[in-house]
Design a protein around this motif. Structure first.
Motif, PDB file in Angstrom:
ATOM      1  N   VAL A  11       1.767  56.003 -21.281  1.00 37.84           N
ATOM      2  CA  VAL A  11       0.761  54.943 -21.355  1.00 37.84           C
ATOM      3  C   VAL A  11       0.206  54.851 -22.775  1.00 37.84           C
ATOM      4  CG1 VAL A  11      -1.362  54.036 -20.329  1.00 37.84           C
ATOM      5  CG2 VAL A  11       0.179  55.479 -18.964  1.00 37.84           C
ATOM      6  N   PHE A  12       0.015  53.621 -23.250  1.00 36.08           N
ATOM      7  CA  PHE A  12      -0.593  53.377 -24.558  1.00 36.08           C
ATOM      8  C   PHE A  12      -2.096  53.533 -24.404  1.00 36.08           C
ATOM      9  CE2 PHE A  12      -2.146  50.685 -28.046  1.00 36.08           C
ATOM     10  CZ  PHE A  12      -1.332  51.125 -29.090  1.00 36.08           C
ATOM     11  N   PRO A  13      -2.731  54.521 -25.056  1.00 38.92           N
ATOM     12  CA  PRO A  13      -4.160  54.766 -24.837  1.00 38.92           C
ATOM     13  C   PRO A  13      -5.037  53.685 -25.449  1.00 38.92           C
ATOM     14  CG  PRO A  13      -3.306  56.230 -26.533  1.00 38.92           C
ATOM     15  CD  PRO A  13      -2.126  55.481 -25.994  1.00 38.92           C
ATOM     16  N   THR A  14      -6.166  53.465 -24.835  1.00 38.35           N
ATOM     17  CA  THR A  14      -7.077  52.415 -25.290  1.00 38.35           C
ATOM     18  C   THR A  14      -7.522  52.633 -26.733  1.00 38.35           C
ATOM     19  OG1 THR A  14      -7.855  52.068 -23.026  1.00 38.35           O
ATOM     20  CG2 THR A  14      -9.284  51.291 -24.789  1.00 38.35           C
ATOM     21  N   ASP A  15      -7.729  53.892 -27.131  1.00 34.94           N
ATOM     22  CA  ASP A  15      -8.221  54.157 -28.475  1.00 34.94           C
ATOM     23  C   ASP A  15      -7.167  53.901 -29.553  1.00 34.94           C
ATOM     24  OD1 ASP A  15      -7.758  56.541 -26.708  1.00 34.94           O
ATOM     25  OD2 ASP A  15      -7.350  57.488 -28.638  1.00 34.94           O
ATOM     26  N   PHE A  16      -5.914  53.632 -29.142  1.00 29.35           N
ATOM     27  CA  PHE A  16      -4.879  53.266 -30.111  1.00 29.35           C
ATOM     28  C   PHE A  16      -4.894  51.762 -30.395  1.00 29.35           C
ATOM     29  CE2 PHE A  16      -1.445  56.790 -30.129  1.00 29.35           C
ATOM     30  CZ  PHE A  16      -2.430  57.760 -30.267  1.00 29.35           C
ATOM     31  N   GLY A  17      -5.522  50.994 -29.556  1.00 34.67           N
ATOM     32  CA  GLY A  17      -5.554  49.551 -29.752  1.00 34.67           C
ATOM     33  C   GLY A  17      -6.283  48.849 -28.629  1.00 34.67           C
ATOM     34  N   TYR A  18      -7.344  48.094 -29.019  1.00 35.39           N
ATOM     35  CA  TYR A  18      -8.132  47.387 -28.000  1.00 35.39           C
ATOM     36  C   TYR A  18      -8.786  46.185 -28.675  1.00 35.39           C
ATOM     37  CZ  TYR A  18     -11.115  46.898 -23.863  1.00 35.39           C
ATOM     38  OH  TYR A  18     -11.724  46.449 -22.721  1.00 35.39           O
ATOM     39  N   ASN A  51     -17.957  46.585 -24.022  1.00 33.70           N
ATOM     40  CA  ASN A  51     -17.105  46.328 -22.862  1.00 33.70           C
ATOM     41  C   ASN A  51     -17.234  47.466 -21.848  1.00 33.70           C
ATOM     42  OD1 ASN A  51     -14.776  46.050 -21.082  1.00 33.70           O
ATOM     43  ND2 ASN A  51     -13.969  44.598 -22.578  1.00 33.70           N
ATOM     44  N   PRO A  52     -17.551  47.173 -20.590  1.00 33.74           N
ATOM     45  CA  PRO A  52     -17.697  48.227 -19.571  1.00 33.74           C
ATOM     46  C   PRO A  52     -16.436  49.053 -19.379  1.00 33.74           C
ATOM     47  CG  PRO A  52     -18.554  46.127 -18.773  1.00 33.74           C
ATOM     48  CD  PRO A  52     -17.837  45.836 -20.048  1.00 33.74           C
ATOM     49  N   LEU A  53     -15.264  48.480 -19.681  1.00 29.80           N
ATOM     50  CA  LEU A  53     -14.026  49.230 -19.480  1.00 29.80           C
ATOM     51  C   LEU A  53     -13.856  50.356 -20.488  1.00 29.80           C
ATOM     52  CD1 LEU A  53     -11.489  46.420 -18.501  1.00 29.80           C
ATOM     53  CD2 LEU A  53     -12.603  48.088 -17.017  1.00 29.80           C
ATOM     54  N   LEU A  54     -14.772  50.458 -21.451  1.00 33.45           N
ATOM     55  CA  LEU A  54     -14.765  51.592 -22.378  1.00 33.45           C
ATOM     56  C   LEU A  54     -15.638  52.739 -21.864  1.00 33.45           C
ATOM     57  CD1 LEU A  54     -14.907  49.736 -25.814  1.00 33.45           C
ATOM     58  CD2 LEU A  54     -12.916  50.651 -24.610  1.00 33.45           C
ATOM     59  N   THR A  55     -16.112  52.617 -20.633  1.00 31.09           N
ATOM     60  CA  THR A  55     -16.910  53.674 -20.006  1.00 31.09           C
ATOM     61  C   THR A  55     -16.057  54.929 -19.780  1.00 31.09           C
ATOM     62  OG1 THR A  55     -18.230  52.017 -18.843  1.00 31.09           O
ATOM     63  CG2 THR A  55     -18.285  54.277 -17.971  1.00 31.09           C
ATOM     64  N   PRO A  56     -16.502  56.107 -20.237  1.00 33.94           N
ATOM     65  CA  PRO A  56     -15.741  57.345 -19.982  1.00 33.94           C
ATOM     66  C   PRO A  56     -15.659  57.635 -18.484  1.00 33.94           C
ATOM     67  CG  PRO A  56     -17.375  57.676 -21.714  1.00 33.94           C
ATOM     68  CD  PRO A  56     -17.686  56.345 -21.074  1.00 33.94           C
ATOM     69  N   VAL A  57     -14.466  58.066 -18.048  1.00 36.98           N
ATOM     70  CA  VAL A  57     -14.265  58.352 -16.615  1.00 36.98           C
ATOM     71  C   VAL A  57     -13.647  59.726 -16.383  1.00 36.98           C
ATOM     72  CG1 VAL A  57     -14.097  55.914 -15.947  1.00 36.98           C
ATOM     73  CG2 VAL A  57     -12.023  57.141 -16.648  1.00 36.98           C
ATOM     74  N   ALA A 108     -17.613  46.762 -10.100  1.00 35.52           N
ATOM     75  CA  ALA A 108     -16.704  46.801  -8.944  1.00 35.52           C
ATOM     76  C   ALA A 108     -15.270  47.024  -9.400  1.00 35.52           C
ATOM     77  CB  ALA A 108     -16.815  45.494  -8.153  1.00 35.52           C
ATOM     78  N   LEU A 109     -14.879  46.381 -10.509  1.00 36.79           N
ATOM     79  CA  LEU A 109     -13.528  46.560 -11.037  1.00 36.79           C
ATOM     80  C   LEU A 109     -13.271  48.016 -11.392  1.00 36.79           C
ATOM     81  CD1 LEU A 109     -10.812  45.547 -12.199  1.00 36.79           C
ATOM     82  CD2 LEU A 109     -12.032  45.031 -14.332  1.00 36.79           C
ATOM     83  N   ILE A 110     -14.222  48.656 -12.056  1.00 36.96           N
ATOM     84  CA  ILE A 110     -14.049  50.062 -12.454  1.00 36.96           C
ATOM     85  C   ILE A 110     -13.962  50.957 -11.221  1.00 36.96           C
ATOM     86  CG2 ILE A 110     -15.159  52.006 -13.611  1.00 36.96           C
ATOM     87  CD1 ILE A 110     -16.326  49.943 -15.600  1.00 36.96           C
ATOM     88  N   GLU A 111     -14.869  50.746 -10.268  1.00 34.56           N
ATOM     89  CA  GLU A 111     -14.868  51.571  -9.055  1.00 34.56           C
ATOM     90  C   GLU A 111     -13.542  51.444  -8.307  1.00 34.56           C
ATOM     91  OE1 GLU A 111     -17.340  51.953  -4.820  1.00 34.56           O
ATOM     92  OE2 GLU A 111     -18.109  50.690  -6.441  1.00 34.56           O
TER      93      GLU A 111
END
Length: 426
Positions: free
Chosen positions: A280-287, A298-304, A231-234
């Motif tokens: 924006v600082f991209p996720t792949d630079f630091g997570y 982590n679901p937030l790493l789902t490609p969109v 739901a958060l991603i949607e």
């Protein structure tokens, strides 16, 4: 005086009165036209936030327009001041110039003795205009206003100013973002009012939330957790879509590029308002922080797909944008220390459904409470971004009370959390 002289004097008097009425009619039409323009600015299509629709200067000018001696007003300086105020409120330059010319032209036709009773009226209108400008949100492309403390009209619980590069700027809502926020809430059927005042941050509550985050299990496969993150991603992607056409461009840092906001993330606020841009600082630079913690599930790493100028973005990239935009920048909250982050959670959590709010709280209020009030609170206090110890990107749901702005645990749960807090202090 004979009858012919009397008739001639009467005729001249009538002619002068007729000419005066015509002059007043021309000016009245000009002012009414300008008022219509100002009304349009005030209403913003009648779909903007309610507080934007109220413009004190409209009432002042309406009162002025109704006075029979309107046209016996002030000086060129006062007229210029009024024009500046009107333009600051969004009136077009052409309309304000037309109003100024008409007022000045008519003013010059009247003797000073007749103008004197009205000499301060335009100055009063200017004062109202300045007050309105202090209250209204920023438009994209404007310069941040300095000297914010001259008229502190910020919401209770939020600073009126933000310091950037040693300069104090007025921190106010950003209009296109607030309009997008209001429209999104309406479209989603969410009826949660905006904050008139922000509650003070309760340090004890923040410590308990930090302990709840510490105690929370990493459970990405739990059906309830998975549903919350779905739901958060949607809803994050829907919010990104709502802001995508606002006129703000979203750019992600590239390899080798210097972070333009390295000195302070508040520079992003200045960038949005003045340049219509956010980097924006991209996720792949630091997570995540601990090399022993694997966040790959982590679901937030789902490609969109494409987000901003990033082709292969993940859900967390979109979430970073919408949280900064709706939680911090749009509400004039460009502060990223504990109180600013708490305000951002309060502001942004309004936009999520109950299904998503728990996951959103984990990702914001939970992580930030752990960072600012958890085991490394003293070290993180005043640390640079590079030196800050961040929370691990655990996937889970904290107790329901953490989603409540004033929620607190009780009984056995509270005692357990207090034991965790004591373990940090040893």
């Amino acid at each position: 005086m004979n009858i012919w002289d009397a008739l001639e004097n009467w005729s001249l008097s009538q002619y002068e009165k007729d000419q005066e009425r015509k002059r007043r009619g021309v000016a009245s039409r000009a002012i009414q036209d300008s008022l219509l323009s100002l009304d349009e600015v005030g209403d913003l299509g009648r779909d903007g936030p309610a507080y934007i629709k109220y413009n004190p200067l409209v009432g002042v000018l309406r009162g002025v327009a109704s006075l029979p001696d309107l046209f016996q007003l002030g000086t060129a300086a006062a007229t210029d001041s009024l024009q500046s105020s009107l333009e600051g409120l969004g009136m077009s330059r052409n309309d304000s110039d037309r109003l100024g010319r008409d007022v000045l032209a008519l003013t010059n036709e009247y003797p000073a003795a007749e103008i004197a009773p009205f000499a301060g009226l335009l100055d009063k209108a200017q004062e109202f205009g300045n007050m309105s400008k202090k209250m209204r949100p920023y438009l994209l492309g404007e310069k941040l206003e300095t000297n914010p403390d001259k008229a502190n009209l910020a919401k209770i619980g939020k600073p009126a100013a933000v310091v950037i590069d040693g300069e104090r700027y007025s921190s106010r809502d950003v209009l296109p973002i607030k309009i997008a926020e209001e429209k999104y809430l309406k479209d989603q059927g969410i009826d949660i009012p905006d904050f008139i005042a922000y509650p003070d941050q309760d340090v004890q509550r923040a410590k308990l939330i930090a302990a709840a985050f510490e105690n929370m299990k990493n459970a990405p496969d739990d059906p309830k957790v998975k549903a919350a993150y779905d739901a958060l991603i949607e809803e994050t992607l829907a919010q990104y879509k709502a802001i995508e056409d606002s006129g703000i461009s979203f750019k992600f840092l590239r390899e080798g590029q210097t972070d333009p906001y390295a000195a302070t993330p508040a520079l992003g606020y200045k960038d949005i308002v003045e340049n219509k841009s956010l980097t924006v600082f991209p996720t792949d630079f630091g997570y995540g922080t601990d090399i022993n913690f694997d966040p790959s599930s982590n679901p937030l790493l789902t490609p969109v797909g494409r987000i901003g100028d990033k082709e292969n973005a993940v859900a967390n990239d979109a979430f970073r944008i919408v949280h900064d935009v709706f939680g911090h920048m749009g509400s004039g909250n460009p502060q990223f220390r504990p109180k600013g982050e708490e305000r951002a959670w309060l502001q942004h959590s309004r936009m999520f459904s109950p299904d998503a709010r728990g996951a959103m709280t984990t990702e914001t209020r939970g992580q930030n409470s752990w960072l600012n009030f958890g085991p490394y609170a003293d070290k993180n206090l005043g640390a640079s971004g590079a030196d800050t110890i961040y929370a691990d990107q655990k996937v889970g749901l904290m107790p329901d009370w953490t989603y409540d702005p004033e929620g607190m645990p009780d009984g056995l749960e509270r005692r357990r959390l207090e034991q965790i807090i004591k373990s940090w202090e040893r």
